[in-house]
Scaffold this motif. Structure first.
Motif, PDB file in Angstrom:
ATOM      1  N   THR A 199      -1.895 -10.835  -5.203  1.00 16.41           N
ATOM      2  CA  THR A 199      -3.302 -10.717  -3.586  1.00 16.41           C
ATOM      3  C   THR A 199      -3.978 -11.976  -3.176  1.00 16.41           C
ATOM      4  N   PHE A 237     -12.372   0.680   5.321  1.00 17.61           N
ATOM      5  CA  PHE A 237     -11.528  -0.630   4.465  1.00 17.61           C
ATOM      6  C   PHE A 237     -11.497   0.126   2.770  1.00 17.61           C
ATOM      7  N   LEU A 238     -12.898   0.530   2.672  1.00 19.13           N
ATOM      8  CA  LEU A 238     -13.329   0.969   1.091  1.00 19.13           C
ATOM      9  C   LEU A 238     -12.238   1.793   0.912  1.00 19.13           C
ATOM     10  N   GLY A 284      -7.289   2.314   6.047  1.00 17.01           N
ATOM     11  CA  GLY A 284      -6.939   0.722   6.473  1.00 17.01           C
ATOM     12  C   GLY A 284      -7.076  -0.113   7.545  1.00 17.01           C
ATOM     13  N   ALA A 318      -5.276   2.019  -3.041  1.00 21.79           N
ATOM     14  CA  ALA A 318      -5.000   0.927  -4.475  1.00 21.79           C
ATOM     15  C   ALA A 318      -5.070   0.364  -5.758  1.00 21.79           C
ATOM     16  N   ALA A 319      -6.401   1.309  -6.065  1.00 20.43           N
ATOM     17  CA  ALA A 319      -7.789   0.946  -6.668  1.00 20.43           C
ATOM     18  C   ALA A 319      -6.518   2.269  -7.826  1.00 20.43           C
ATOM     19  N   TRP A 348     -15.129  -1.507   7.659  1.00 24.89           N
ATOM     20  CA  TRP A 348     -15.734  -1.418   6.052  1.00 24.89           C
ATOM     21  C   TRP A 348     -15.623  -0.029   5.246  1.00 24.89           C
ATOM     22  N   LEU A 377      -6.529  -9.098   5.378  1.00 24.68           N
ATOM     23  CA  LEU A 377      -7.285  -8.138   4.082  1.00 24.68           C
ATOM     24  C   LEU A 377      -6.507  -6.754   4.175  1.00 24.68           C
ATOM     25  N   TYR A 378      -5.732  -6.129   5.536  1.00 25.81           N
ATOM     26  CA  TYR A 378      -5.439  -5.221   5.094  1.00 25.81           C
ATOM     27  C   TYR A 378      -3.471  -4.999   4.272  1.00 25.81           C
ATOM     28  N   CYS A 420      -8.876   0.651  -0.066  1.00 20.81           N
ATOM     29  CA  CYS A 420      -8.883  -0.448  -1.617  1.00 20.81           C
ATOM     30  C   CYS A 420      -8.543   0.807  -2.880  1.00 20.81           C
ATOM     31  N   VAL A 447      -4.530  -5.943   0.574  1.00 20.79           N
ATOM     32  CA  VAL A 447      -4.254  -4.807  -0.043  1.00 20.79           C
ATOM     33  C   VAL A 447      -3.484  -3.574  -0.247  1.00 20.79           C
TER      34      VAL A 447
END
Lengths: 274, 314
Positions: free
Chosen positions: A130, A251-252, A232, A258-259, A248, A175-176, A255, A179
């Motif tokens: 990352t 984006f969250l 995303g 990915a998490a 945002w 950032l996209y 994320c 992630v």
């Protein structure tokens, strides 16, 4: 001559001190010592900047023949960032390979013999990868924006970084990619095979939206914004459509995908034999 | 003190039992041979020792702890699992460097182990271009990084040229002589007779024997005397009367156990029987091993005699 010739083990004892910094250093060496890293990152950066230049030039060239409606809908920021869509292939492939190449070569056994704490290995891989993708993503998206706007300025239709949403889009595009790399790494760690992991990743990103789009429209409007790709990409949309999440929030959600992938990977890496 | 302690180690893959209730110990200062036919569960056992595979039941401890509880285990254990446990696109030096760094070992030690295994000249080339023997040496260099007290080698001589085989044998002996525990798997009894002090023999995942090499050789040697004569039936009666146990072989020879060749010769001479052959025979270790593992081999080949047989004097 014996195996212990010269200085033997270094001063540090075998069982104390924090592990993560050592494993981070190790993963950084792994990442920088194979060619696929350089090729993939170069391909990603070249896609982002090159496509920006190409698409903006083409637009400038046919500007005179465009209708007023076309000109009104023109979004200079989005245009200059459209290379992201190509770059995500390179980042996705690299993210998968960072872990699946260890499984396909047998390196993973050397890795887990040296560091049996498999979650530490996964965390170190995710961190180093990352760090690289954030830098490459941000640098190339700023470069793409600058190149694109320089070309568009020939027609005085360029965007400026101070305009609403522009800076967020540029940073968001970088950032996209980062992630997306994490999501790829997670899927690679779960599936362990390069081809299978890439099929799963790109199926999720590119095929799933197509499948969802044939559902009844009320479903599409409900589910669509939460798919990984649309969620995303909300972050670098300067003119959010009605069927997109806010930048945002989107984006969250991305994320979270990915998490979840990394979380499942953390469980299966430990449970399954290597 | 035992460095490796396995207790009831078991690994199942669905209905297949790869390792079945295996218990053994490996001690410091000696080479312990881990012997069994192909498919006996040797590699699976080694992977469980190293925490790469999880046992279905049972446990294996290294220095009293499961492998996964060791932090920076390269200081305690070095392993050569297969010749290709590296990324072919990475140089030998970087391969060793990333492993060393993960355990806090410096780059200087990487240079030392490269020098030791003789790979310094090719250290900066892609490891994928190394020959099998060089790959094996790279694996050994990785095993030696932390100067560990326990070394595990899985079939280390497979595919090596004679020079490489001698090099590995000598290395294993010297590591053990330095007080380390060396645990090495092989399917070749003859190879183990040359290097090992102690044997753990398994077949179909089960323990067959855990013994010293000398005891194993002694207990499983089938010594007999081969006799040929034109008066077989007369001699056979005489031998039986004098405590011998003669058996007639398909080729017409007689295999006699229970009597020394000198006694047989004297007996024949005393009764005027001419002998055409009188030769003491020692079964090879390979034969003894095959005898021992008979019934526990996964796949029987159509021919025999391909194994390295080593007639060893009693």
């Amino acid at each position: 001559m014996t195996a212990t010739s010269g200085a033997a083990a270094p001063a540090s004892s075998g069982s104390s001190g924090p592990l993560l910094p050592d494993v981070l250093r190790s993963e950084w060496t792994k990442l920088r010592s194979v060619r696929s890293t350089y090729w993939s990152l170069l391909a990603a950066a070249a896609s982002v900047v090159g496509l920006s230049a190409l698409i903006c030039s083409l637009y400038v060239n046919r500007y005179n023949s465009l209708s007023a409606v076309d000109r009104a809908e023109f979004n200079p920021t989005s245009f200059s960032l459209s290379g992201i869509f190509l770059a995500q292939l390179a980042i996705g492939v690299l993210g998968v390979l960072v872990i699946t190449s260890e499984f396909s070569t047998g390196m993973i056994r050397s890795t887990f013999v040296a560091v049996p704490q498999r979650r530490v290995v996964l965390a170190a891989k995710a961190t180093t990868f990352t760090a690289v993708t954030v830098v490459v993503g941000l640098v190339s998206s700023f470069a793409a924006f600058s190149v694109g706007q320089a070309i568009l300025s020939g027609r005085h239709i360029e965007a400026h970084i101070g305009q609403p949403g522009v800076l967020r889009s540029i940073i968001g595009a970088g950032l996209y990619l980062a992630v997306l790399g994490l999501l790829s790494l997670g899927i690679g760690a779960i599936i362990r095979h390069s081809a299978g992991a890439m099929a799963a990743l790109f199926g999720l990103l590119f095929v799933l939206p197509g499948v969802v789009s044939v559902l009844p429209s009320s479903w599409v409007n409900t589910i669509g914004p939460y798919l990984p790709s649309s969620a995303g990409q909300a972050i670098f949309e300067t003119a959010p459509g009605i069927h997109l999440l806010s930048p945002w929030t989107g984006f969250l959600v991305f994320c979270l995908y990915a998490a979840v992938a990394l979380g499942v990977a953390a469980v299966t890496l430990v449970r399954r034999d290597a | 003190m035992a460095i490796i302690e396995a207790h009831g180690l078991t690994k199942r893959y669905g209905p297949t039992v790869a390792v079945d209730d295996l218990s053994f110990e490996v001690k410091a200062g000696q080479v312990t041979g881990f012997l069994g036919p192909n498919g006996a569960g040797k590699s699976t056992t080694l992977r469980m020792i190293l925490g790469i595979d999880n046992p279905t039941s049972g446990s294996v401890l290294i220095d009293g702890r499961p492998y996964g509880q060791h932090r920076r285990p390269l200081f305690e254990v070095g392993a050569l699992l297969d010749a290709n446990a590296f990324h072919g696109g990475r140089s030998a030096r970087n391969h060793l460097l990333c492993l060393a760094q993960s355990n806090g070992i410096g780059a200087g030690r990487v240079g030392e182990v490269l020098e030791f295994v003789g790979l310094t000249d090719v250290a900066n080339r892609r490891a994928g271009g190394l020959s099998l023997g060089m790959g094996q040496r790279l694996g050994i260099a990785a095993a030696l990084l932390g100067d560990p007290g326990l070394l595990l080698f899985d079939e280390p001589v497979n595919g090596l040229d004679p020079e490489g085989i001698v090099w590995i044998r000598t290395l294993m002996r010297s590591l053990a002589n330095e007080g380390r525990a060396v645990f090495v798997s092989s399917h070749l009894m003859g190879e183990m007779a040359l290097t090992a002090d102690h044997l753990v023999v398994i077949g179909k995942g089960r323990l067959i024997a855990a013994t010293s090499v000398d005891e194993f050789v002694h207990a499983s040697s089938h010594n007999f005397v081969r006799v040929r004569t034109s008066e077989a039936s007369r001699l056979m009666a005489l031998l039986q009367a004098h405590g011998g146990d003669p058996r007639t072989e398909p080729d017409g020879a007689m295999h006699v156990t229970g009597m020394e060749s000198a006694a047989i010769g004297d007996l024949a001479a005393a009764h005027g029987i001419a002998l055409h052959e009188l030769s003491p025979q020692t079964a090879s270790l390979e034969e003894a091993f095959m005898e021992l593992t008979k019934g526990s081999v996964e796949y029987h080949g159509g021919t025999n005699g391909a194994g390295l047989t080593l007639a060893k004097g009693a």
